[in-house]
Design an enzyme around this catalytic site. Structure first.
Site: not given
Length: 521
Positions: A201, A227, A254, A256, A301
């Site tokens: 964020g 993001g 990432t 993942d 995730r």
């Protein structure tokens, strides 16, 4: 995701007559045409259509919105390290096909601009003021990317002014910067994490671009997941709106491996390799005791790539559960039945589950809220602990056999280690490709390998949807044949194929089993 979302973008359809791809301009501007082919530009979309279904999804260039920019000779022409390299500079016409398996009559398909150094650059080395920021969760190889951006800018292009933004996006306006030199970053690739710090964020576009403008920064390298790349796209749009000569380059991150278009994300190979240690430990524990079960929870995730590849590499895994694969516990073809059969046949078993697997089942048992982290990701229930308890309860209730279950969660151990040899080489290529692109005036792009060739990819292509394991693909079929696990049909499918729930004996039902029976009815 770990940043704000930008408006979705689509490829502009161009009904242009023809295009000879060998005549592509290296730096098309907003009003430029290529022969009889027009180039459409929008804040996030730029495409060229040619003969035989050829589509180039191009990335923005500084000349699209900053007129009359001078060009300079690439310093690499005088670099002795590259004097022996033949055709070191990328041809202006070079593009990379997204799909390499096509039929003879199929269109040529989507292409991306090939990454690499150009003969002309749009920045003089002494005028470059670059910054690097890392956002989101940790990943093996982050420090290697930082190191190679710094060394690439300095050693290849003679850039001296490079800073690191401390603490993710909010570091642009809330924290001090870190001066980066080749000496400072010399050994950081041997450490896990990121020397710049990171956060989720904290994205405030106006404050970030104000900081970039006030500091005189003209190259921004943003390392992060989907993001973060959305945030980079928004930053680029604001920079473009202000007409600033600032190149924005993204390096996708990432663990993942869930970023689309690119072949794989950095840190993934290291994660799979490190996961082998946990799986091996689970296997040793399981086979050393009667009816031993080793349960390992890995990261993933929304995508089960780590679990799938670790399972295929290990050959000690008997069952792999991933977010893309619906599974159930009770009844014919269910997980409990498979565990019982496997223990009877082999005396032990190993189960690997991704963190996002079975979340619908967990939510039915646990009061699940809608809490989200700072990046907007839904906070997942702990499937590992839940599955451990469910298996123990099942065998305790049925009183059929005594099991010994060992649960291993190496999640944060895996992502906190430095990159392995494969990932370090990959991170080096990513960083250098990003540097070459920024120096050549490209902006608003993400860099990554497409079919083995590094390419410049528009932001919207790598943020439009996640990359998932396709359970109807050959790779998942290879896993099923390796583990010999059930296909896990849904309860509805079981009802249709096996008949009503009379197959379950009422006298042997536990509370959870009765609930399953009621659901089938």
């Amino acid at each position: 995701m770990d940043g704000p979302q930008s408006p979705s973008s689509t490829i502009t359809s161009l009904n242009s007559p023809t295009l000879n791809p060998r005549k592509l301009s290296p730096y098309p501007s907003q009003s430029e045409t290529m022969g009889s082919t027009s180039v459409a530009t929008a804040p996030a979309v730029k495409a060229v259509v040619g003969d035989a279904g050829y589509v180039l999804e191009d990335v923005p260039h500084l000349t699209d919105y900053v007129p009359d920019l001078p060009t300079f000779t690439n310093p690499l022409q005088n670099n002795p390290a590259y004097s022996v390299v033949k055709q070191y500079f990328v041809n202006a016409d070079d593009t990379v096909a997204q799909k390499i398996v096509v039929h003879k009559d199929s269109p040529r398909g989507t292409h991306f601009r090939r990454a690499g150094p150009r003969q002309r650059v749009y920045f003089e080395s002494d005028d470059v003021h670059a910054c690097i920021v890392t956002c989101g969760g940790l990943c093996p190889g982050l420090n290697t990317v930082i190191r190679e951006i710094v060394c690439g800018l300095n050693h290849m292009y003679g850039v001296k002014k490079i800073i690191g933004i401390d603490g993710g996006y909010r570091g642009f306006y809330a924290k001090n910067t870190v001066t980066l030199t080749p000496k400072v970053v010399n050994d950081i690739h041997k450490r896990g994490g990121t020397i710049l710090g990171t956060s989720r964020g904290g994205h405030d576009t106006t404050k970030i671009v104000d900081s970039i403008q006030d500091r005189g920064i003209n190259q921004v390298y943003i390392i992060g997941g989907d993001g973060t790349q959305r945030g980079a796209s928004v930053i680029f749009d604001e920079i473009r709106r202000r007409g600033l000569k600032v190149a924005v380059a993204g390096i996708p991150k990432t663990i993942d491996n869930d970023i689309p278009v690119i072949d794989k994300s950095f840190g993934f190979d290291t994660a799979v390799e490190e996961a082998q240690r946990a799986i091996n430990a689970a296997h040793v524990e399981a086979e050393s005791i009667e009816n031993g079960i080793g349960l390992v929870k890995l990261m993933g995730r929304y995508s089960g790539f780590i679990a799938m590849h670790a399972t295929l590499a290990s050959r000690d895994v008997d069952c792999c559960l991933i977010p893309e694969l619906p599974f159930y516990l009770d009844g014919p073809g269910g997980l409990f039945e498979y565990i019982e059969r496997r223990l009877k046949d082999n005396g032990h078993m190993v189960i690997v589950t991704a963190e996002g697997a079975g979340q619908d089942l967990v939510s039915e048992s646990i009061q699940a809220g809608n809490s989200k982290d700072a990046s907007g990701n839904k906070l997942l229930q702990d499937v590992g602990h839940w599955l451990t308890q469910k298996i123990k309860d099942h065998f305790s209730c049925r009183n059929k056999m005594t099991i010994n279950l060992k649960y291993i969660d190496p999640t944060y151990m895996i992502r906190a280690i430095p990159g392995n040899a494969s990932d370090n080489v990959y991170c080096t290529l990513l960083a250098q490709s990003a540097v070459h692109g920024a120096m050549a005036g490209f902006t608003g792009f993400t860099v990554g390998p497409v079919n083995g060739r590094h390419s410049y990819i528009p932001f919207h292509r790598i943020t439009e949807k996640p990359n998932n394991v396709v359970i109807t693909d050959r790779m998942w079929a290879r896993l099923l044949s390796s583990t010999n696990q059930p296909s896990f049909l849904t309860l509805k499918d079981v009802k249709e194929q096996e008949g009503p729930a009379e197959m379950l004996e009422e006298n042997h039902l536990c509370t959870d089993d009765r609930a399953v029976k009621e659901e089938i009815k």
